[in-house]
Scaffold this motif. Sequence first.
Motif, PDB file in Angstrom:
ATOM      1  N   VAL A 185      50.258  12.481  -9.158  1.00  0.00           N
ATOM      2  CA  VAL A 185      51.290  11.876  -8.548  1.00  0.00           C
ATOM      3  C   VAL A 185      52.099  11.057  -9.559  1.00  0.00           C
ATOM      4  N   GLN A 186      53.435  10.678  -9.089  1.00  0.00           N
ATOM      5  CA  GLN A 186      54.241   9.983 -10.027  1.00  0.00           C
ATOM      6  C   GLN A 186      54.014   8.511 -10.078  1.00  0.00           C
ATOM      7  N   GLU A 187      53.665   7.989  -9.034  1.00  0.00           N
ATOM      8  CA  GLU A 187      53.271   6.467  -9.289  1.00  0.00           C
ATOM      9  C   GLU A 187      51.773   6.114  -8.646  1.00  0.00           C
ATOM     10  N   PHE A 188      50.997   5.293  -9.239  1.00  0.00           N
ATOM     11  CA  PHE A 188      49.650   5.238  -8.713  1.00  0.00           C
ATOM     12  C   PHE A 188      49.211   3.894  -9.174  1.00  0.00           C
ATOM     13  N   GLU A 189      48.671   3.304  -8.215  1.00  0.00           N
ATOM     14  CA  GLU A 189      48.401   1.501  -8.336  1.00  0.00           C
ATOM     15  C   GLU A 189      47.035   1.461  -7.635  1.00  0.00           C
ATOM     16  N   LEU A 190      46.113   0.909  -8.593  1.00  0.00           N
ATOM     17  CA  LEU A 190      44.591   0.552  -8.012  1.00  0.00           C
ATOM     18  C   LEU A 190      44.427  -0.811  -7.924  1.00  0.00           C
ATOM     19  N   GLN A 191      43.880  -1.471  -6.909  1.00  0.00           N
ATOM     20  CA  GLN A 191      43.714  -2.642  -7.098  1.00  0.00           C
ATOM     21  C   GLN A 191      42.165  -2.797  -6.151  1.00  0.00           C
ATOM     22  N   SER A 192      41.333  -3.533  -6.810  1.00  0.00           N
ATOM     23  CA  SER A 192      40.046  -3.555  -6.411  1.00  0.00           C
ATOM     24  C   SER A 192      39.279  -4.603  -7.450  1.00  0.00           C
ATOM     25  N   ALA A 193      38.280  -5.288  -6.617  1.00  0.00           N
ATOM     26  CA  ALA A 193      37.459  -6.203  -7.297  1.00  0.00           C
ATOM     27  C   ALA A 193      36.017  -6.280  -6.473  1.00  0.00           C
ATOM     28  N   GLY A 250      36.640  -4.861  -1.800  1.00  0.00           N
ATOM     29  CA  GLY A 250      37.577  -3.679  -1.055  1.00  0.00           C
ATOM     30  C   GLY A 250      38.241  -3.018  -2.446  1.00  0.00           C
ATOM     31  N   THR A 251      38.756  -1.982  -2.029  1.00  0.00           N
ATOM     32  CA  THR A 251      39.614  -1.195  -2.882  1.00  0.00           C
ATOM     33  C   THR A 251      40.966  -0.716  -2.202  1.00  0.00           C
ATOM     34  N   ARG A 252      42.112  -0.746  -2.818  1.00  0.00           N
ATOM     35  CA  ARG A 252      43.209  -0.206  -2.417  1.00  0.00           C
ATOM     36  C   ARG A 252      43.930   0.708  -3.554  1.00  0.00           C
ATOM     37  N   VAL A 253      44.320   1.794  -3.123  1.00  0.00           N
ATOM     38  CA  VAL A 253      45.097   2.735  -3.940  1.00  0.00           C
ATOM     39  C   VAL A 253      46.327   3.221  -3.337  1.00  0.00           C
ATOM     40  N   SER A 254      47.318   3.076  -3.929  1.00  0.00           N
ATOM     41  CA  SER A 254      48.537   3.296  -3.501  1.00  0.00           C
ATOM     42  C   SER A 254      48.944   4.469  -4.584  1.00  0.00           C
ATOM     43  N   ILE A 255      49.771   5.605  -3.710  1.00  0.00           N
ATOM     44  CA  ILE A 255      50.303   6.655  -4.608  1.00  0.00           C
ATOM     45  C   ILE A 255      51.549   7.032  -3.924  1.00  0.00           C
ATOM     46  N   THR A 256      52.397   7.566  -4.980  1.00  0.00           N
ATOM     47  CA  THR A 256      53.599   8.092  -4.540  1.00  0.00           C
ATOM     48  C   THR A 256      54.248   9.235  -5.206  1.00  0.00           C
ATOM     49  N   ARG A 257      54.783  10.061  -4.532  1.00  0.00           N
ATOM     50  CA  ARG A 257      55.493  11.241  -5.169  1.00  0.00           C
ATOM     51  C   ARG A 257      57.018  11.506  -4.555  1.00  0.00           C
ATOM     52  N   TRP A 258      57.917  11.594  -5.421  1.00  0.00           N
ATOM     53  CA  TRP A 258      59.182  11.693  -5.078  1.00  0.00           C
ATOM     54  C   TRP A 258      59.510  13.247  -5.106  1.00  0.00           C
ATOM     55  N   LYS A 259      60.554  13.518  -4.222  1.00  0.00           N
ATOM     56  CA  LYS A 259      61.232  14.860  -4.266  1.00  0.00           C
ATOM     57  C   LYS A 259      62.329  14.984  -5.038  1.00  0.00           C
TER      58      LYS A 259
END
Length: 135
Positions: free
Chosen positions: A114-122, A126-135
């Motif tokens: 992907v083009q953007e990746f964010e990982l938040q966890s402790a 819990g865990t939160r992963v956000s991914i983004t892909r642009w056209k």
Amino acid sequence: MAVEDNTGTLPLRTEEDIVASRQKVRALTQLLKFSLVDQTKMITAASELSRNTVVHGGGGQMRWELLDEGLRRGLRLHFEDEGPGIADTKLALTDGWTSGGGMGLGLPGSKRLVQEFELQSAPGQGTRVSITRWK
């Protein structure tokens, strides 16, 4: 496309939910007219992260957003769980490291797709992963 169709949520608790998440991401990437290669990258990343949410996070959800920023359109996916969390996120993003019996390619492999990746966890949060892909 109606505004209410720009976001949504799917549960991630079972193997069937993982399949449903892949199908939803396929439909969204087709709607956005992503190339076949970009569709495959996003579906693969979503599959890995859905599986992590179910297996390591004890279940959670996938949320999606269709993004429209002028000439750019994209898809952002959020994978969220309230599981045990990740003690060392830097280590978790290292190729070959695994907390289970896998090959250790899930998080770092998804990040490369992907083009953007964010990982938040402790731990315990819990865990939160956000991914983004642009056209």
